[in-house]
Write an enzyme that holds these catalytic residues in place. Sequence first.
Site, mmCIF file in Angstrom:
data_model
loop_
_atom_site.group_PDB
_atom_site.id
_atom_site.type_symbol
_atom_site.label_atom_id
_atom_site.label_comp_id
_atom_site.label_asym_id
_atom_site.label_seq_id
_atom_site.Cartn_x
_atom_site.Cartn_y
_atom_site.Cartn_z
ATOM 1 C CB CYS A 2 -0.899 0.003 1.234
ATOM 2 S SG CYS A 2 -1.808 -1.534 1.485
ATOM 3 C CG LEU A 51 -1.536 -4.160 -4.447
ATOM 4 C CD1 LEU A 51 -2.372 -4.047 -5.709
ATOM 5 C CD2 LEU A 51 -0.054 -4.217 -4.799
ATOM 6 C CB ALA A 52 -6.694 -6.102 -1.785
ATOM 7 C CB VAL A 53 -1.496 -8.764 -1.204
ATOM 8 C CG1 VAL A 53 -0.683 -10.048 -1.280
ATOM 9 C CG2 VAL A 53 -1.026 -7.783 -2.282
ATOM 10 N N GLY A 78 3.045 -3.063 3.429
ATOM 11 C CA GLY A 78 3.980 -4.179 3.458
ATOM 12 C C GLY A 78 3.326 -5.497 3.760
ATOM 13 C CG ASP A 102 -0.381 -8.545 6.617
ATOM 14 O OD1 ASP A 102 -1.422 -8.171 6.052
ATOM 15 O OD2 ASP A 102 0.754 -8.216 6.221
ATOM 16 N N GLY A 377 15.010 -11.987 -7.001
ATOM 17 C CA GLY A 377 16.306 -12.419 -6.484
ATOM 18 C C GLY A 377 17.160 -11.282 -5.965
#
Length: 614
Positions: A2, A51-53, A78, A102, A377
């Site tokens: 977000c 930003l929905a995760v 985050g 979270d 990476g």
Amino acid sequence: MCGITGWVSYDADLTERQATIDAMTATMALRGPDASGTWLQRHVALGHRRLAVIDLDGGVQPMEFATPNGPVVLVYSGEAYNFIELRKELQAKGHRFLTASDTEVVLHGYLEWGEGVADHLNGMFAFAVWDSRDQKLVMIRDRLGVKPLYYYPTRDGVLFGSEPKAILANPLARKAIDLDGIRTAVTGIGQGQAIWKGMHEVEPGTIVTVQASGIRDRTYWRLQTAPHTDDQKKTVERVRQLLGDTVGRQLISDVPQCVLLSGGLDSSAITALASPRLAASGERVRTFSVDFVDHVDRFKADVFRSTPDAPFVKDMVDLIKPVHRQVVLSADDLADPTIRRSVITARDTPNAFGESDISMYRLFREIRNESTVALSGEAADENFGGYRWFHDDMRALPIFPWMAAVLNSQPSASAVMPFTPEALQAMGLEGYLGDQYATAVAAVDHLDSASRVERQMRVMFHMHLTRFLRMLLDRKDRLSMAVGLEVRVPYCDHRLVEYLYNTPWKLKSFDGREKSLLRHAVKDLLPPSVANRVKSGYPTMMHDVRYSSTLQIQAKEVLADAHSPLFTLFNREWLKSIVEMDSAKISHGDKLLLDKIIDMHCWLDIYSPEFAIS
């Protein structure tokens, strides 16, 4: 993932400033395309773009918890990868949860442990808590600085945001850049100081607390020196265990996800570890790579790139059988001036990577059409010693080694930025860089028993983890979030970083090659070609004459702007000479400088800052 922002004022009534907090929040619409929210009280205004995760329907922010002495409110950016374990721990302590997010775990963690919640989190995060019980704001940033967070002290409080643009949307913030900012902008070196005058970064591993009495900060995490007691076999096994655990944690998502696959050791290891974990839940790993038109045929090896990526990507795809897509870009794709403006706006800074930023932005934009989360990476080289200058004489020079490597690779005198004499004198870059280098060296603690080489290498790793990596992480965050893509970085797991930081150099290079520990930890998962591939940097079109020509055309437009403040910094005659040169004869170093100068001109045009070198 977000964007967060806010305003604390102990004198004003911020409930009357809805329009201002809305404007600050709106600057981060690209970071959070799914939802927007604000929360206002007399002395505080908070804004959030989401930003929905995880828990797509829950986790709405700003998130509030009512206490008998006033609300505690969180804006959070985050991911906390250990939130499931923390939720169970907090439930055992009597906490009750209304969502599966979270975010709510972090809020209850603060209610339980206060500022100490930072010590309990495994993840990438930048968040702010307004605690009305004490009328204070607490800002916390993750240990490695994966997620950005800035603040701007005011006469009676503070402004903050995930990006400078959120702060600059408030009329209290002065859009000015001074000599310190210019030095930071042109070198990329500078700790804690944003390029904007009066604006600061919340340092990685740091807590900043704002109260009516003032602003204070506290470091809760830093690289600590300790003996390493594991032998070679146990060290390799521990690296494999830590990598497997962190990749597994970072695959938790309620939205489509993928892995960035370059065909190098770092990204291939992540892909190989992710594949069986996803297969266990009936999902094939999805991978993306970037390439350029005719790149393999036109490829020319240099000191930073010894081989093209495509053949090694193919070997990984043949072995792992992912759902793979190669994004192929042309010179025209990279030359689009509207894309350059989008990139510079996303970065908020003129210290960009030119063509590499543009290609990365386009890659992320293509990925976002199919995935919302990507594993990268990034940070393997900084942890394992992947860059060639970890292994040559440049590591002993009294200069940041990545700068020495660039200068050493470009024999042309113009490989040094073509500043005007007045700008050079005003900036005093030699002294500035020397002071920055000395500060970086002084920050390193050593074991009493360490040899000269081990001391030298500990300084190298410390510099890369605390300086060089920060530039790369900021770049990755800004370019990915500008298209609403969350990029996760397993090699930044703080447990892995701590373990490797204290692993002696003789173990990190035990087979005489770069990244010995990583190679041996995952070689059973990779094709021999990939496991034995020499480090090759992010691909570029800099050797393509077609791209050189487009740079010259854009540089002519820069020269046509007779009143640009750009030329208070850079030598107009140098730029004119490059524009008039045969495209095929422009050196690689001069192309890089053209890109940087065009970026700077673009930044000045977008932001119109107060700008002076005196």
